[in-house]
Design an enzyme around this catalytic site. Sequence first.
Site, PDB file in Angstrom:
ATOM      1  N   HIS A 322      -7.389 -35.285  11.174  1.00 33.36           N
ATOM      2  CA  HIS A 322      -7.556 -34.700  12.124  1.00 33.36           C
ATOM      3  C   HIS A 322      -6.382 -33.314  11.352  1.00 33.36           C
ATOM      4  O   HIS A 322      -7.078 -32.357  11.434  1.00 33.36           O
ATOM      5  CB  HIS A 322      -7.455 -35.280  13.772  1.00 33.36           C
ATOM      6  CG  HIS A 322      -8.133 -35.545  14.875  1.00 33.36           C
ATOM      7  ND1 HIS A 322      -9.059 -37.110  14.216  1.00 33.36           N
ATOM      8  CD2 HIS A 322      -9.387 -35.147  15.403  1.00 33.36           C
ATOM      9  CE1 HIS A 322      -9.785 -36.921  14.860  1.00 33.36           C
ATOM     10  NE2 HIS A 322     -10.107 -35.829  15.549  1.00 33.36           N
ATOM     11  N   GLY A 323      -5.173 -34.188  11.270  1.00 31.99           N
ATOM     12  CA  GLY A 323      -4.263 -33.030  11.127  1.00 31.99           C
ATOM     13  C   GLY A 323      -3.718 -33.526   9.612  1.00 31.99           C
ATOM     14  O   GLY A 323      -3.503 -34.405   9.667  1.00 31.99           O
TER      15      GLY A 323
END
Lengths: 468, 347
Positions: A322-323
């Site tokens: 996701h990040g």
Amino acid sequence: MLFNSIHFLFFLPIVVGLYYLLPQKFRWILIFISSCYFYMVFVPKYILILFLIIIIDYIAALTIEKVEGRLKLFYLVASLTANIGLLAFFKYFNFLNENLVSVFSLFGKEFHPINLSVILPIGLSFHTFQSMSYTIEVYRGKQKAERHLGYFANYVLFFPQMVAGPIERYETLGNELKAVHKPIYQNFADGFRLVLFGLFIKMVVADNIAPYVNQVYLDPLKYSSFEVLMSIFLFSFQIYADFFGYSTIALGCAKLLGINIMNNFKTPYLAKSVSEFWSRWHISLSTWFRDYLYIPLGGNRVKIPRWSINILIVFMISGLWHGASWTFVVWGALHGIMLLLERYFSMLFKFEIKKEWNTLNVFLTVKTFVVTSFIWIFFRAESFQNAKDMLKALMRNQNVYPLQLGMLMPVVVTALMIMMDLFLYNSRFDAKLNTFKTPYRWAFYTVLLFCLMALSGTQKFTFIYFQF
Amino acid sequence: MFKKIVIKVSTLIIILIGLNFIYNFTLYEKDLNEKCEQIVEIRDKQAETDIFYFAESSNFNTRETDSIQSTISDLTAMFFPSLTLTAINKPATHAGIYKVWLKNINLEVNKPKAIVVTLNLRSFDAAWIHSVLETQLQESVVLVRPYPNLINRFLLSLQAFDNKTNEQREQDMLNDWLNTQLVFPFDFKYKTVREWDVSFGQYGWDLADGTPEKNKILLTCHYIKAYAFNLTENNPRVKDFDEIAGWCQKNNINLYLNLLAENIEYADSLVGKELVFLMKQNRDYLVKRYNKGNCKVVDNLELVNGLEFTDQTWTTEHYGYKGRMTIAKNVANSLKDQFSKEYKKAY
């Protein structure tokens, strides 16, 4: 191009119109050009990265199919390395640099990072994962390598789902893109409904909650505990409405072209456990990790300690997907830990959740919602300090009255979202609406249209998942 | 199938007409109050207004130490006690927004006798045209576009207006400074704002010990960027003022363009006579273009001395009391021709 832009409202009917006017053999060209255009509205030069992924995986799949034995594996690894390498370079380069600086400083040394000013191309994690699933399937012999470069390019580029999923498999989307689609009234009706509903939940629900949540997260210690608590719960609905909205519009756009793509959500906040939550939230990513990481690691055929580690690995990598930040890793890890705790509990007490709704299940649903909401703090927070401030602001039990933030609109739209979820439980909006009589259906459209046009948020918020 | 689609689309249009009607009676006023404060003010006050005064921050910015804090419009109104002068202000506003305000005056309710609009020389420069404040200004007029109100509200949500990012605007600004050629009737070594700016940035002002005098260099560069341009009919603000003048002409309303004072003294001492030449040349262009028919340019360009500007480290049109009074007096003198009966010497 954003779905919630005037640009898109003109783009979509033109593409749909041209699609049905063109003979089948030229349609792939239209999809290709329109998808490139759709993507290039963001940052034109990044289309080259997509072309590179397409070329690499197209050639890799053809080669994998041709060769035998260890060479097969070699080409697969080469293709995966190229994909992951691109993702790592664009997404994790700065993250790696930051961590190296910290590690070096731990030993009293200085590390001078190379500054490349790398900016993450929109949706890169989605394209690479989608493309990788294709080469893996070809390697496993479950998928034939695509000979037509245009069709394969469209599989990676297909504009409704290219920037934020669902992450499709070639087996489904590839075949859908090749199939002959005739203009069918029901497809238009379903597509229109889905686009309308998707825009409603993004623009009315998510975009009206966003200003409230953003303000609190910007400086949590400024707000009362009640406001912070509200922002934690509201963010759960914001991100849900934002991502579910995107996925629903994607479904609708594809449907207008006669193409079916998978459902990415199934009322996740009505899940009774964290494990059920993951079978209802971002389904295409969960199944990707299940098929290409969890099962190869041994799945549930291994002993409990190993299985527990596998679960944690999968969730932490999912967080990192996701990040590029440790907050996302913690977010993933917390989900993994909660899932493990639930499993241990059910194994220990021989407890099984029943399918029918009863008081216990309502309690479990609320519990799951509260747990996931608190875990979202690490997803939304800009840093650990920010997350810590949120928790500190919540714990100090300081209430400032009158409340500083207007809460009416976020609460009203959240209530609407809850009602929608209860209404849609285990079904899809278009299918559900088909069970209505015409006057009720049109009454529904009327309400949605009015809310969409008159009550949408007026600030600019791009889709949250675009950053991944 | 085609017939079915036509029926559904027609039904949808009918529903939209109905929804627009509902929106007008329910949420429109609330949205207008939130987003278009100035237009609501115009609508509320137009019935009793004789003169509208449209301005940016020049009207309401005062010096803290001034014993009298009256705005330019208040000071102007003192000359016409029997008339109602209504000031409509918004920071950073320009002709592109004024023209929308104008068109929202309902002439059937009351036709104003005169309209005063500030003509700010800096509003024609690239920094103002491509200012990051433009997004918010454009957002403030979406709800009064000539479409059904419900459509306008939806366009607002879709951000369907000039909604560039700050980075894009800054890039446009830079491109303008880089590429627009400056024209002088004499030889001048700098051909663009960028060249001129860079030169002063590098070799501007030094202190006695030879070190660069940073603040003075910065201010000098601001002056160059704010005033170094040649006005032509292609300037978007000129086009906007043309529209304003045309609207007033068509509706037979006297228009007074209040050309604001600029700090000519500082422009001269910091940058030099070439910049002052451009400022005066642009003033002459505006006077020549608009001083005709029912439109009058009130020329204040050189009327306020350097120390009367409240911002001494920036280029603004914010004045101390004496400066505001001078401009108000000049505006009142111009209005006197039309309102000779109502005119009373105020100070």
